[in-house]
Design an enzyme around this catalytic site. Sequence first.
Site, PDB file in Angstrom:
ATOM      1  N   ASN A 240       4.037   5.209  -5.385  1.00 53.84           N
ATOM      2  CA  ASN A 240       4.825   4.301  -6.250  1.00 53.84           C
ATOM      3  C   ASN A 240       5.446   4.860  -7.348  1.00 53.84           C
ATOM      4  O   ASN A 240       4.668   5.254  -8.310  1.00 53.84           O
ATOM      5  CB  ASN A 240       3.592   3.383  -6.588  1.00 53.84           C
ATOM      6  CG  ASN A 240       4.123   2.210  -7.237  1.00 53.84           C
ATOM      7  OD1 ASN A 240       5.221   2.014  -7.854  1.00 53.84           O
ATOM      8  ND2 ASN A 240       3.267   1.164  -7.714  1.00 53.84           N
TER       9      ASN A 240
ATOM     10  N   CYS B 103       7.543  -2.823 -12.156  1.00 59.27           N
ATOM     11  CA  CYS B 103       7.965  -2.266 -10.845  1.00 59.27           C
ATOM     12  C   CYS B 103       9.174  -3.043 -10.351  1.00 59.27           C
ATOM     13  O   CYS B 103       9.987  -2.768  -9.540  1.00 59.27           O
ATOM     14  CB  CYS B 103       6.900  -2.471  -9.770  1.00 59.27           C
ATOM     15  SG  CYS B 103       5.474  -1.366 -10.220  1.00 59.27           S
TER      16      CYS B 103
ATOM     17  N   HIS C 107       9.900  -2.882  -3.040  1.00 61.10           N
ATOM     18  CA  HIS C 107       9.199  -2.231  -3.933  1.00 61.10           C
ATOM     19  C   HIS C 107       7.755  -1.334  -2.897  1.00 61.10           C
ATOM     20  O   HIS C 107       7.248  -2.098  -2.307  1.00 61.10           O
ATOM     21  CB  HIS C 107       8.337  -2.657  -5.113  1.00 61.10           C
ATOM     22  CG  HIS C 107       7.538  -1.943  -5.755  1.00 61.10           C
ATOM     23  ND1 HIS C 107       7.959  -0.966  -6.521  1.00 61.10           N
ATOM     24  CD2 HIS C 107       6.413  -2.155  -6.288  1.00 61.10           C
ATOM     25  CE1 HIS C 107       6.857  -0.358  -7.229  1.00 61.10           C
ATOM     26  NE2 HIS C 107       5.988  -1.170  -7.155  1.00 61.10           N
TER      27      HIS C 107
HETATM   28  O1  UT7 Z   1       3.213  -1.305  -8.252  1.00 62.52           O
HETATM   29  C1  UT7 Z   1       2.536  -1.908  -9.120  1.00 62.52           C
HETATM   30  C2  UT7 Z   1       1.563  -2.762  -8.510  1.00 62.52           C
HETATM   31  N1  UT7 Z   1       0.489  -2.515  -7.960  1.00 62.52           N
HETATM   32  C3  UT7 Z   1       0.226  -2.669  -6.643  1.00 62.52           C
HETATM   33  O2  UT7 Z   1       0.888  -3.275  -6.199  1.00 62.52           O
HETATM   34  C4  UT7 Z   1      -1.367  -2.129  -6.439  1.00 62.52           C
HETATM   35  C5  UT7 Z   1      -1.724  -3.158  -5.786  1.00 62.52           C
HETATM   36  N2  UT7 Z   1      -3.328  -2.731  -5.325  1.00 62.52           N
HETATM   37  C6  UT7 Z   1      -3.735  -1.952  -4.253  1.00 62.52           C
HETATM   38  O3  UT7 Z   1      -2.702  -1.257  -3.714  1.00 62.52           O
HETATM   39  C7  UT7 Z   1      -5.049  -1.330  -4.015  1.00 62.52           C
HETATM   40  O4  UT7 Z   1      -5.786  -2.535  -4.548  1.00 62.52           O
HETATM   41  C8  UT7 Z   1      -5.459  -0.241  -4.205  1.00 62.52           C
HETATM   42  C9  UT7 Z   1      -4.919   0.670  -3.268  1.00 62.52           C
HETATM   43  C10 UT7 Z   1      -5.194   0.012  -5.523  1.00 62.52           C
HETATM   44  C11 UT7 Z   1      -7.115  -0.083  -3.934  1.00 62.52           C
HETATM   45  O5  UT7 Z   1      -7.199  -0.571  -2.666  1.00 62.52           O
HETATM   46  P1  UT7 Z   1      -8.440  -1.334  -2.199  1.00 62.52           P
HETATM   47  O6  UT7 Z   1      -8.332  -1.568  -0.778  1.00 62.52           O
HETATM   48  O7  UT7 Z   1      -8.021  -2.840  -2.884  1.00 62.52           O
HETATM   49  O8  UT7 Z   1      -9.371  -0.652  -2.679  1.00 62.52           O
HETATM   50  P2  UT7 Z   1     -10.799  -1.288  -3.586  1.00 62.52           P
HETATM   51  O9  UT7 Z   1     -10.519  -1.167  -5.058  1.00 62.52           O
HETATM   52  O10 UT7 Z   1     -11.246  -2.803  -3.077  1.00 62.52           O
HETATM   53  O11 UT7 Z   1     -12.210  -0.333  -3.135  1.00 62.52           O
HETATM   54  C12 UT7 Z   1     -12.557  -0.423  -1.865  1.00 62.52           C
HETATM   55  C13 UT7 Z   1     -13.553   0.779  -1.897  1.00 62.52           C
HETATM   56  C14 UT7 Z   1     -14.605   0.746  -3.091  1.00 62.52           C
HETATM   57  O12 UT7 Z   1     -15.732   1.214  -2.692  1.00 62.52           O
HETATM   58  P3  UT7 Z   1     -16.962   0.200  -2.475  1.00 62.52           P
HETATM   59  O13 UT7 Z   1     -17.192  -0.721  -3.513  1.00 62.52           O
HETATM   60  O14 UT7 Z   1     -16.581  -0.556  -1.153  1.00 62.52           O
HETATM   61  O15 UT7 Z   1     -18.164   1.125  -2.049  1.00 62.52           O
HETATM   62  C15 UT7 Z   1     -13.872   1.500  -3.976  1.00 62.52           C
HETATM   63  O16 UT7 Z   1     -14.752   2.200  -4.781  1.00 62.52           O
HETATM   64  O17 UT7 Z   1     -12.949   2.013  -2.069  1.00 62.52           O
HETATM   65  C16 UT7 Z   1     -13.427   2.796  -3.048  1.00 62.52           C
HETATM   66  N3  UT7 Z   1     -12.096   3.350  -3.540  1.00 62.52           N
HETATM   67  C17 UT7 Z   1     -11.826   4.748  -3.453  1.00 62.52           C
HETATM   68  N4  UT7 Z   1     -12.279   5.534  -2.391  1.00 62.52           N
HETATM   69  C18 UT7 Z   1     -11.823   6.623  -2.001  1.00 62.52           C
HETATM   70  C19 UT7 Z   1     -11.391   3.074  -4.518  1.00 62.52           C
HETATM   71  N5  UT7 Z   1     -10.462   3.859  -4.604  1.00 62.52           N
HETATM   72  C20 UT7 Z   1     -10.844   4.940  -4.040  1.00 62.52           C
HETATM   73  C21 UT7 Z   1     -10.115   6.274  -3.863  1.00 62.52           C
HETATM   74  N6  UT7 Z   1     -10.730   6.952  -2.872  1.00 62.52           N
HETATM   75  N7  UT7 Z   1      -8.994   6.717  -4.424  1.00 62.52           N
END
Ligand code: UT7
Length: 332
Positions: free
Chosen positions: A287, A116, A257
């Site tokens: 992204n 990125c 980004h």
């Molecule tokens: O450009 C390259 C660099 N990349 C980035 O900068 C990405 C950085 N990370 C992020 O943008 C975020 O961490 C994500 C968008 C990938 C994920 O968001 P989050 O708020 O960190 O979610 P999480 O992984 O902590 O998951 C929270 C909850 C979980 O459920 P429980 O365990 O709380 O019941 C996940 O299973 O959300 C659930 N979850 C989803 N639910 C619906 C994870 N993905 C999804 C989804 N739809 N797509």
Amino acid sequence: MTQLLRAKITALGTYVPPRLLTNADLEKMVETNDQWILERTGIRQRHIVEKGVGTSDLAVEAAKIALAQRGISPSDLDAIIVGTVTPDMFFPSTACLVQHKLGAKNIWGFDLSAACSAFVYALQTGAQFIQTGTHKKVLVIGADVMSSIIDYTDRATCIIFGDGAGAVLLEPSQDDSVGLIDFIHEVDGSGGCFLNMPGGGSLNPSTHETVDKKMHFVHQDGGAVFKFAVRKMAEACDTLLQRNGLKGSDIQAFIPHQANQRIITATADRLGMNPESIILNIDRFGNTTAATIPLAMQTAVDEGKLHQGDLVLLASVGAGFTVGATLLRWAF
Ligand code: UT7
């Protein structure tokens, strides 16, 4: 020491493929919903290629627009640098494919891999050739077909990424009132395990087993990347601003980004930026890895938020980890 020239951006071209992948489409593919995606990332839709379209095809379209905007032909270029993690193939480089498709004669070029941060790294790499006076016209492209390395059964990654390309032309500036001012780059390979594509390289060449284990797809620990991104994007920007005697509120266009809207707003808040200076288009493109910053530059132009002489801050954090920030004054 001889005075270095200043490099400036003199043209901008962007391209996204027409096909849309909306949150509603993803709801039919994985266990997710529009509200979660929008709240957690800010994304509504992404553009993705049709089968048979590669990164070089998107890069060429963006390049043609930038060249037409400046009224020059491909052979007027001295070099092409393509930032990408999704080259058409390992080799030849995408830069060679783009040179050939453009029909540019007597030029050279290469690919740059920094995920990125590839656009800001390629921008500074190109600028070095301008600043030393060896090159007069360098085309810097950020382009990725992320849909080619995404597992569309993995809801943790498939909701984030899209495809796109952006190209800028770098030329020497006649005076110091516009152009690239300063930059900070940093890599931290200890973060490599949090965001990578483990298969297909020399360590794990493609086999039936690597494919069965889905090693040819993006793997991400979203939380770990998120925490690093919020901390390092703000830290790099803050250092760059401070050493140039500036505050966040002095920036007219903050062009980060576009990985997650929450990372962008958290960074802008920490830096005390004016809300109207923050350029956001993640809702429309997702992204697009190396393409997000030039695509966001285009959004800033389209929204009338970028004028000649404006102070612009570019910032990125990506796989590697790679960190980059660039300070410049917009030139056209
Ligand atoms: O450009 C390259 C660099 N990349 C980035 O900068 C990405 C950085 N990370 C992020 O943008 C975020 O961490 C994500 C968008 C990938 C994920 O968001 P989050 O708020 O960190 O979610 P999480 O992984 O902590 O998951 C929270 C909850 C979980 O459920 P429980 O365990 O709380 O019941 C996940 O299973 O959300 C659930 N979850 C989803 N639910 C619906 C994870 N993905 C999804 C989804 N739809 N797509």
